[in-house]
Design an enzyme around this catalytic site. Structure first.
Site, PDB file in Angstrom:
ATOM      1  N   CYS A 281      31.422  40.903  30.222  1.00  0.00           N
ATOM      2  CA  CYS A 281      29.898  41.166  30.712  1.00  0.00           C
ATOM      3  C   CYS A 281      29.803  42.347  29.759  1.00  0.00           C
ATOM      4  O   CYS A 281      30.617  42.744  28.952  1.00  0.00           O
ATOM      5  CB  CYS A 281      29.919  41.925  32.194  1.00  0.00           C
ATOM      6  SG  CYS A 281      30.682  43.437  32.380  1.00  0.00           S
TER       7      CYS A 281
ATOM      8  N   HIS B 169      37.208  44.412  36.722  1.00  0.00           N
ATOM      9  CA  HIS B 169      37.126  43.092  36.084  1.00  0.00           C
ATOM     10  C   HIS B 169      38.254  42.760  35.227  1.00  0.00           C
ATOM     11  O   HIS B 169      39.053  43.757  35.195  1.00  0.00           O
ATOM     12  CB  HIS B 169      35.782  43.090  34.991  1.00  0.00           C
ATOM     13  CG  HIS B 169      34.467  43.049  35.582  1.00  0.00           C
ATOM     14  ND1 HIS B 169      33.454  42.975  34.948  1.00  0.00           N
ATOM     15  CD2 HIS B 169      34.198  43.111  36.927  1.00  0.00           C
ATOM     16  CE1 HIS B 169      32.347  42.918  35.884  1.00  0.00           C
ATOM     17  NE2 HIS B 169      32.769  42.969  36.811  1.00  0.00           N
TER      18      HIS B 169
ATOM     19  N   GLU C 118      39.424  42.070  32.445  1.00  0.00           N
ATOM     20  CA  GLU C 118      39.675  42.801  31.138  1.00  0.00           C
ATOM     21  C   GLU C 118      40.015  44.263  31.303  1.00  0.00           C
ATOM     22  O   GLU C 118      41.107  44.729  30.804  1.00  0.00           O
ATOM     23  CB  GLU C 118      38.250  42.997  30.199  1.00  0.00           C
ATOM     24  CG  GLU C 118      37.640  41.493  29.707  1.00  0.00           C
ATOM     25  CD  GLU C 118      36.755  40.899  30.609  1.00  0.00           C
ATOM     26  OE1 GLU C 118      36.799  41.102  31.958  1.00  0.00           O
ATOM     27  OE2 GLU C 118      35.861  40.325  30.226  1.00  0.00           O
TER      28      GLU C 118
END
Lengths: 328, 246
Positions: free
Chosen positions: B90, B55, B57
């Site tokens: 998430c 992801h 991040e």
């Protein structure tokens, strides 16, 4: 499907323990409260019930992803006319009224009061008493036994293989501790198509150059991807696509310590089928209902993504204990 | 003063860039507050990496780690970093940012399926995510821009799908936006600290602080964004090298 009595495995359905050593991890807290979903209902004339049943069989049963076998499809409507109220399908299958209407085009019977207001339990009740209670509260249910018994009965276990993998990660955990790894958490990823070659990873965070986020599960997921890339690069054109791995789809994951929220979510993103852990982590764990904040990540209703989880409760394996505040 | 929207503007342009590369349009920039400068950035790379965990991040964390070298140094810097990300992290990313000890998160739209900063779970505040303190997560900055990029992505994927799913994904809706339940993410007092007393009606009404969409950020291709971010990040490396020499 094997009948419960014929299952060669010893399963304690009450305590949810398989072969005295694998405890099924569930969210005990939400078992007595049903997860409710909205469904589309219509009202029809009782005389049209045969047409309706044929319609549901041919147009809906195989298509609707939400299984509704645990409910009675039809209930009587109070009143002088012989009217029936029918559960048509889930709101996931038909997302709006227009979708419902187009489904019902040429259905061959008249209907009224199309509505998505009715709430039903998404799954059957765990006990007969609750089934009766939920039937009165929400919608008439069928009682076909505790649905979890069937779930447990249908799981497959190769106990010798599981033992072998847990013994392997335990012994690596002990070696890691001897080598000075302060967080000797070890994980094995088993590809269902290549069970003989598990990918084993160890926690790397105590290495000076490595990151506090280098948990064994995160490292293992990346190793699986590297392995997949390597294998794909070695494939000849004719074999491409025959045995390719997608993420960690349907993998079994064996890990020494109950995973933290980052790692449990990473397992969900990776689509694993099952996780078996040995040591619970009472403060930072995210699978057991009594661990940490009680997330039960693998069966959290609001996440809508599930995987099977078991804790090995036999005494045969003792991976090194880690500090309770650490995330495994 | 450089505000939330300036930093988020960079993230939105980066997300647009990701969309044009065929990836999910989610992106982030890490801002090092003492310098007021971007020090890392990331976009989703789940297709390229063959993992479900690459992801935005995590890509930014990797990027920063290769710039600063050691995990220990990362931990030292983390408290002074604000993460600007177009979509709520998430649960995995929210937990990772927590374990790293990040100072603050600012995001655009909620992550309805997997959000870990309040939508599904509160990994930024709950006790189980470890030792490194909690962080505040501020929603709603350039939320409509973030939502529009996701809608572009879904309409595109749906056009390619052999079996289009449903009507809402076939048509591009540019006018209606879901409400934002601020209370899921911030206490009212925190909201006031971030946005000022005069905006509290939005907190109560679940409405956007900024309703006007900056369409140029969403619609214009941004091939130059990577160069711009690289240029910014290199200032941080130079700054650090100077300090080390002194």
């Amino acid at each position: 499907m094997v009948k419960k009595a014929l299952n060669p495995l010893k399963i304690d359905f009450k305590k949810c323990i398989v072969e005295d050593c694998l405890l099924q991890i569930r969210n005990e807290k939400n078992l007595e409260e049903p997860e409710l979903i909205n469904v589309w209902t219509i009202q029809i004339n009782a005389k049209d019930s045969k047409l309706l049943i044929d319609f549901i069989r041919s147009k809906i049963l195989d298509e609707d992803g939400i299984f509704l076998n645990h409910i009675k499809r039809i209930r009587k409507v109070e009143g002088p006319k012989k009217m029936l109220e029918v559960v048509l399908c889930s709101t996931e299958f038909a997302q709006d009224e227009a979708a419902c209407m187009s489904l019902l085009t040429n259905c061959g019977f008249n209907y009224q009061n199309l509505s998505c207001e009715n709430l039903i339990p998404k799954q059957g009740a765990p006990t007969k008493e609750l089934a009766i209670e939920w039937s009165e509260l929400y919608w008439p249910l069928n009682w076909c036994g505790n649905p979890n018994d069937q779930i447990l009965n249908e799981y497959t276990f190769d106990i010798d293989f599981i033992r072998e993998k847990l013994a392997q990660i335990t012994s690596i955990s002990q070696e890691e501790a001897k080598k000075g790894n302060k967080v000797p958490v070890v994980t094995a990823f088993v590809n269902p198509c290549d069970a003989e070659h598990p990918i084993v990873s160890t926690d790397q965070r105590s290495e000076v150059n490595d990151l506090v986020l280098d948990h064994s599960i995160m490292i293992g997921i990346r190793k699986v991807a590297e392995d997949t890339k390597l294998k794909e690069s070695q494939l000849t054109d004719s074999t491409i696509g025959t045995d390719s791995t997608y993420l960690c789809l349907n993998f079994d994951v064996y890990t020494t310590h109950e995973p933290c929220s980052m790692c449990s979510m990473a397992l969900i993103h990776s689509r694993v089928k099952r996780c078996i852990f040995i040591r619970p982590m009472s403060k930072t764990g995210t699978l057991r209902a009594d661990s940490g904040d009680g997330y039960c990540m693998h069966c959290n209703n609001s996440l809508n993504s599930k995987f099977e989880v078991f804790q090995w409760i036999g005494n045969d394996f003792a991976p090194i204990e880690i500090e309770s505040n650490l995330c495994a | 003063m450089v505000g939330h929207c300036d930093w988020m503007g960079l993230a939105v342009r980066l997300a647009r860039y990701a969309l044009d590369q065929g990836e999910t349009p989610v992106a982030c920039v890490f801002v090092y507050e003492p310098m007021g400068e971007v020090i890392a950035y990331g976009t989703n790379d789940t297709n390229g990496s063959l993992t479900g965990i690459a992801h935005a991040e995590f890509m930014a964390i990797n990027h920063l780690q290769s710039a600063v070298g050691t995990g220990a140094e990362m931990l030292r810097l983390a408290r002074s970093i604000t993460v600007y990300v177009t979509v709520e992290p998430c649960i995995m990313c929210a937990s990772a940012l927590r374990q790293l000890g990040i100072g603050k998160v600012v995001f655009g739209c909620a992550n309805e399926r997997f959000g870990g900063n309040g939508t599904v779970l509160h990994c930024n505040k709950d006790a189980s995510a470890g030792l490194n303190g909690t962080y505040r997560s501020v929603p709603g900055i350039m939320r409509r821009e973030a939502i529009m990029l996701l809608r572009y992505f879904y309409v595109r994927s749906n056009e390619r799908s052999p079996k289009p799913r449903n009507k809402s994904e076939r048509h591009l809706d540019k006018t209606s936006f879901p409400l934002l339940n601020w209370g899921r993410y911030l206490e009212e007092s925190e909201f006031v600290e971030e946005f000022g007393e005069e905006q509290t009606n939005h907190y109560a009404n679940h409405t956007d602080v900024a309703e006007k969409i900056n369409w140029s950020l969403v619609d214009e291709g941004c091939d130059d964004i990577i160069n711009e971010l690289e240029r910014r990040c290199s200032r941080f490396v130079e700054h650090r090298n100077k300090r080390v020499k002194q």
